[in-house]
Design an enzyme around this catalytic site. Structure first.
Site, short mmCIF file in Angstrom:
data_model
loop_
_atom_site.label_atom_id
_atom_site.label_comp_id
_atom_site.label_asym_id
_atom_site.label_seq_id
_atom_site.Cartn_x
_atom_site.Cartn_y
_atom_site.Cartn_z
N TRP A 182 0.81 -1.23 0.00
CA TRP A 182 0.00 0.00 0.00
C TRP A 182 0.84 1.28 0.00
O TRP A 182 1.84 1.37 0.71
CB TRP A 182 -0.88 0.01 1.25
N ASN A 218 -0.14 5.82 0.05
CA ASN A 218 -1.05 6.95 -0.19
C ASN A 218 -0.27 8.25 -0.28
O ASN A 218 0.57 8.39 -1.18
CB ASN A 218 -2.24 6.96 0.78
N ASP A 219 -0.51 9.23 0.58
CA ASP A 219 -0.03 10.61 0.36
C ASP A 219 1.45 10.74 0.00
O ASP A 219 2.31 10.12 0.62
CB ASP A 219 -0.20 11.44 1.64
N GLN A 247 3.44 7.91 2.04
CA GLN A 247 2.84 7.09 3.09
C GLN A 247 2.77 5.65 2.58
O GLN A 247 2.28 5.39 1.48
CB GLN A 247 1.44 7.61 3.42
N ASP A 281 0.13 16.40 9.48
CA ASP A 281 0.61 16.75 8.13
C ASP A 281 1.36 18.08 8.10
O ASP A 281 0.99 19.01 7.36
CB ASP A 281 -0.57 16.80 7.13
N GLU A 287 -6.85 18.31 5.68
CA GLU A 287 -5.62 17.52 5.66
C GLU A 287 -4.58 18.15 4.71
O GLU A 287 -4.91 18.96 3.84
CB GLU A 287 -5.92 16.09 5.19
#
Length: 490
Positions: free
Chosen positions: A37, A39-40, A56, A164, A218
């Protein structure tokens, strides 16, 4: 367990998992992890002549889990090299996750500022968050500093959402903004400052929702562009409104004037930055050519993610140059270095009039397409492009001239449930379309960045080709060129 051991364990797991993944949807020229996985995007920076992108990452599973920081680097924004996992959670400052953050050059050392995540009750999603620092001598191996956490808790009027960090230097002072919400669930961005990255003073609220922009903001980013100040945010909890805010969460921006002395940010209304299905958590950095470059997560929370069945999930968008257009509109266009991907050029037609459709048969999976339609002298009601499979599959980009509406329809290419996205274009004499197709993504740039639409696609058929089409009339095609692109990961 020592941080080095946790990172070694993650690397071993990734190495094994990468041997077992199914490659059918693996991207050819986008940033992905070796497996599992992501993400960001995090910590975007040009450091010692190389571009660094962190992300991430859950190296143990194709689903979201305890967040690590994955890491790639490049000399040209095109050819990426996987580095070892940069951050692994499990220390007192980041027990349950190393969440998103930023990277800066501090005294010649690549320094990461990130959020530590701590569960109080995981089942009930009760947690607290703090801010931490890790430093590297070589740009690859990072050590968390002994002073962590450098910010232990949020302001008194804050909820537990406190994450963040985006950090930058103005004059001789470091500034940090954080995504946050109030105790009554109003999304906002708050500001800190420091002289040394270790001791931080809370300044106050930089910007806050008026009640319509969700419960949590976010992944904030704040920068000056052409004399204006831009706040990028990814709000959670905005209600859908016609063709706006169709994704679960959005990424967009506020533009205005800012005064460092008073911390006053006077800004206009919120505008979505991309109108496709899969664009979130965008971050930017300034490179040595003076370009403001943006990269986003090319997926969306709670959407179908067929690649999980293949042992991986998540990718990042192509790097895009952000510029200021008229009326404080942000424009995004692909970085010029992407021309390095081109293997063969095919100029299909110039100044050709079409009515109905014109098909260029192309089996290639990795493509760049440029097409320009003359809208001055057309009788057509709509014009567009289809990326077609050999039977039923297609992704369709349509422009309706009377409504100035641009539609991306991926419902026959892996997005059966919620396949359509729309946006309105400014009136123009031409429609200029620049499209990048990868094995499981489409990125559309229209009229030099007036609109962008980014979506994941999941073809099951072999490709037939690219079709230009009109409805109820003819149109002159000023240009139709495509390039076969190389696979940088092979």
């Amino acid at each position: 367990m020592l941080t080095t051991t946790r990172i070694q364990n993650a690397e071993e797991k990734l190495s094994k998992a990468s041997q077992e993944i199914n490659n059918r949807y693996r991207l050819g020229y986008h940033i992905m992890a070796p497996a599992n996985w992501i993400n960001d995007p995090n910590g975007l920076i040009q450091f010692n002549g190389e571009y660094h992108v962190f992300y991430q990452h859950h190296p143990y599973d194709e689903n979201w889990g305890p967040m690590h920081w994955g890491h790639v680097k490049s000399k040209d924004l095109v050819h990426w090299e996987h580095c070892r996992v940069a951050l692994a959670p499990g220390d007192a400052c980041d027990k349950d996750g190393c969440f998103s953050g930023s990277g800066v050059d501090h005294d010649g050392k690549l320094t990461l500022i990130y959020t530590g995540h701590h569960y109080i009750d995981k089942e009930k999603d009760l947690f607290y968050q703090n801010q931490n620092i890790a430093v590297s001598q070589d740009g690859v191996t990072f050590e968390k500093v002994g002073e962590n956490p450098v910010i232990a808790e949020p302001p008194a009027d804050s909820s537990h959402h406190f994450r963040d960090p985006k950090v930058w230097k103005h004059d001789d002072t470091w500034y940090m903004i954080l995504g946050n919400s109030t105790k009554d669930d109003v999304g906002r961005v708050i500001l800190y400052r420091s002289s040394d990255l270790r001791n931080w003073e809370y300044i106050g609220v930089l910007a806050q929702s008026d009640g319509t922009l969700g419960y949590m903001w976010e992944c904030p980013d704040f920068f000056e562009l052409d004399g204006k100040y831009v706040l990028l945010i990814s709000p959670q909890g905005i209600e859908e409104k016609g063709d706006l805010y169709k994704n679960l969460f959005q990424t967009g921006y506020l533009v205005g004037e800012y005064d460092y002395n008073t911390n006053k940010f006077e800004h206009g209304s919120f505008t979505e930055l991309d109108n496709g299905h899969d664009f979130y958590a965008v971050q930017t950095f300034l490179d040595d050519k003076g370009r403001r470059i943006a990269i986003g997560w090319m997926d969306m929370w709670e959407s179908d993610m067929p690649t999980k069945a293949d042992g991986w999930c998540g990718a990042l968008t192509l790097p895009r140059v952000v510029t200021m257009g008229s009326n404080n509109k942000l424009l995004m266009n692909p970085v010029e270095e992407l021309a390095l991907l081109r293997e063969t050029e095919h100029e299909v037609s110039t100044n050709q009039i079409i009515s109905g459709s014109y098909l260029a048969e192309i089996k290639e999976e990795l493509l760049e397409i440029k097409a320009t339609f003359d809208l001055k002298n057309t009788s057509a009601q709509s014009v567009g492009i289809k990326i077609r499979g050999i039977e039923q599959e297609e992704a369709v980009l349509t422009y309706q001239l009377d409504h100035q509406k641009l539609t991306l329809d991926c419902s026959k290419l892996g997005k059966e449930k919620d396949g359509v996205r729309n946006t309105i274009l400014e009136e123009s004499d031409q429609l200029s379309v620049h499209v990048f197709i990868d094995r499981s993504s489409i990125e559309v740039f229209v009229n030099n960045g007036q609109a962008t639409m980014t979506s994941r696609i999941y073809p099951r058929e072999e490709r037939l080709g690219i079709e230009l089409f009109t409805e109820n009339g003819d149109v002159k095609i000023e240009e139709f060129t495509y390039w076969k692109l190389k696979d940088v990961w092979k």
